[in-house]
Write an enzyme that holds these catalytic residues in place. Structure first.
Site, short mmCIF file in Angstrom:
data_model
loop_
_atom_site.label_atom_id
_atom_site.label_comp_id
_atom_site.label_asym_id
_atom_site.label_seq_id
_atom_site.Cartn_x
_atom_site.Cartn_y
_atom_site.Cartn_z
CG HIS A 190 -14.84 -43.43 -11.87
ND1 HIS A 190 -16.15 -43.74 -12.12
CD2 HIS A 190 -14.67 -43.51 -10.53
CE1 HIS A 190 -16.75 -43.98 -10.95
NE2 HIS A 190 -15.87 -43.85 -9.98
CE LYS A 223 -16.15 -38.38 -6.43
NZ LYS A 223 -16.67 -39.48 -5.70
CB CYS A 253 -15.74 -47.09 -9.92
SG CYS A 253 -16.93 -47.34 -8.62
CG ASP A 298 -14.24 -37.81 -14.32
OD1 ASP A 298 -14.63 -37.04 -13.42
OD2 ASP A 298 -14.17 -39.04 -14.17
#
Lengths: 400, 128
Positions: free
Chosen positions: A119, A219, A357, A193
């Site tokens: 990302h 999220k 993204c 990540d």
């Protein structure tokens, strides 16, 4: 579906879009929130709102206690050794920026290794760091099916100072073998990540043997505006703070300052207290269901969706649900993803469309954009059937 | 809600007018929309203050491509100073649809590109 009973906790799932009941398939962008989280935030503002760490009055003490309990909850959730290893930030992006710039002196001119499925938020901070430090940036590719090229990683990891990699790709859906990567590159600093993995599966930082983990509350049923940077204590001690000001200092004179202890060294200014309170409520909620159950549910839905969708669209990434997180990106020949999303919206179905993204990834696989349906604990197989029906309509409308 | 994909939009998407390129065009102007990767290139030939000929190439969503096709029909033979006055309202009227803040960017991309093209023509004219 076993988790269907939890749907009633999510007020938004009852609303109608264009006269149809909402089918929310965009949890990879942000998840919906259960009333337990919404109520915890309201309760904080109504009953114990105060600034933390500096007010001696009762409300200040209560708010401080709630904020620190949230930190402890997060630490236990990812099995960090100590709560001080959990730094509250705004989101995954900020966490990765704090990590990259915090490591500036440690990394120096050493090589930074990323994957080609990152990302932008796990790409640009390292790009910038490489430019500032005049360091080398290198990339590990992925194969036709969307799997990370492990042999290539073994080669390139040899002299890497940092390996920054996603645990679950937000486009391919691929779950990367983080534990194996940490074993291969035991000398490198492993930065993960976790934006798409921590909300969807058990993640244990000690078991994975990683150094840094970044993820966002929004999220995983929590509020927006709060996220986590986890790092090993000895690393945090060596890292430079990224944001300066109050709370992060110990002694201040007009010309100098010394840094506060962990974790406060990295938390300048008044933090998102209500966010931390809501985040704790979200984790409590997830743990009540159990992360293994959530993973199993995601996998079942994904498996079902893969089978149903494969006849209708071009699916991006691994074919097997067990190797994927709960999201499926796809294209439909010459119908643009925005048009797919717009038609689906007419039926009350929310999906994401665009480059998510991850522009270099899309360029690499030769497309401008893709559509993405993503799932969470509140989604059902019936909703996948509605998705399929609506996609059939897309096909009819744009038939040339 | 009125359906976004009216007959007219789908017609222009399926059978775009003025699609292609003009060799040695007076102005070639490209613009893109990072949100969705829509791309438009206009080829423009001018006759004093009017657009004598226009063609476009592009890729992207049906809204952006249909808007480019419809706009190309409208502006051919028109005075450039009238074209630069066109705004969002005229584009929505042209498409027979009203769009939200995200999607409107797709619809406005062709107009934005066209205006840039006209401005660079005007700029060139005053330079020489």
């Amino acid at each position: 579906m076993r988790l269907e009973k939890y749907r009633k906790d999510f007020p938004i799932l009852k609303i109608k879009i264009n006269g149809k009941r909402l089918v929310y398939l965009d949890s990879a962008a942000t998840s919906q929130k259960p009333k337990q989280v919404i109520e915890a935030i309201t309760d904080y503002y109504q009953n114990y709102n105060a600034n933390i760490h500096r007010s001696i009055h009762s409300l200040g003490e209560e708010a401080t206690k709630a904020y620190e309990e949230a930190r402890e909850t997060v630490a236990k959730f990812i099995n960090a050794e100590k709560p001080e290893e959990v730094i509250f930030v705004r989101n995954t992006t900020e966490a990765l920026n704090v990590a990259a710039f915090g490591l500036r002196k440690i990394v120096s001119t050493g090589k930074i290794l990323l994957s080609e499925m990152e990302h932008h938020s796990n790409l640009i901070p390292w790009q910038q760091l490489a430019k500032i430090n005049n360091a080398k940036l290198d990339f590990v590719g992925f194969d036709q099916d969307g799997y990370l090229k492990i042999e290539e990683l073994k080669q390139k990891a040899r002299n890497a100072k940092v390996i920054a990699i996603t645990q679950a790709s937000n486009v391919l859906g691929t779950i990367n073998p983080i534990k194996e990567i940490a074993e291969i590159a035991s000398d490198a600093i492993i930065v993960v990540d976790g934006a798409q993995s921590v909300p969807h599966m058990p993640v244990d930082v000690q078991e994975l043997d990683i150094d840094i983990l970044a993820f966002s509350a929004h999220k995983m049923l929590g509020p927006t505006g709060i996220g986590v940077l986890y790092a090993r204590e000895e690393l945090l001690k060596k890292m430079e703070p990224f944001i300066f000001g109050s709370e992060m200092i110990k002694e201040v004179s007009f010309n100098n300052a010394s840094w506060n202890d962990l974790p406060y060294k990295f938390e300048a200014g008044t933090p998102h207290i209500a966010g931390a309170v809501g985040f704790k409520a979200a984790i409590d909620y997830l743990q009540k269901i159990g992360m293994k159950n959530i993973r199993r549910h995601d996998q079942e839905i994904t498996d079902y969706a893969l089978k149903k969708l494969s006849k209708l669209v071009n699916i991006i990434g691994p074919k097997k649900a067990k190797d994927r997180s709960g999201l499926i990106a796809f294209t439909m020949n010459d119908v643009h993803p925005h048009d797919i999303a717009a038609i689906l919206n007419e039926d009350g179905i929310a999906i994401r469309s665009g480059h998510h993204c991850a522009m270099p990834l899309h360029t690499k696989i030769g497309i401008n954009a893709s559509a993405r349906a993503s799932f969470y604990l509140y989604n059902t197989k019936q909703e996948i059937d509605l998705l399929v029906k609506s996609l059939e309509k897309v096909k009819r409308v744009f038939e040339k | 809600m009125k359906e976004i994909y009216s007959e007219i939009i789908l017609d222009h998407w399926k059978n775009p007018r003025n699609k292609g390129r003009i060799e040695n065009a007076d102005i070639v102007i490209e613009d893109s929309n990072p949100l969705c990767g829509d791309k438009i290139t206009f080829y423009l030939d001018f006759e004093k203050e009017t657009i004598r000929d226009v063609k476009f190439e592009g890729s992207g969503c049906a809204i952006s491509q249909a808007a480019a096709s419809m706009l190309s029909e409208i502006v051919k033979g028109k005075n450039i100073y009238d074209i630069v006055k066109l705004e969002k309202d005229e584009i929505e009227k042209m498409l027979h649809v009203s769009l939200g803040p995200n999607r409107i960017k797709c619809a406005l991309l062709p107009l934005k590109a066209l205006k840039l093209g006209i401005y660079s023509y005007i700029g060139k004219k005053y330079k020489t």
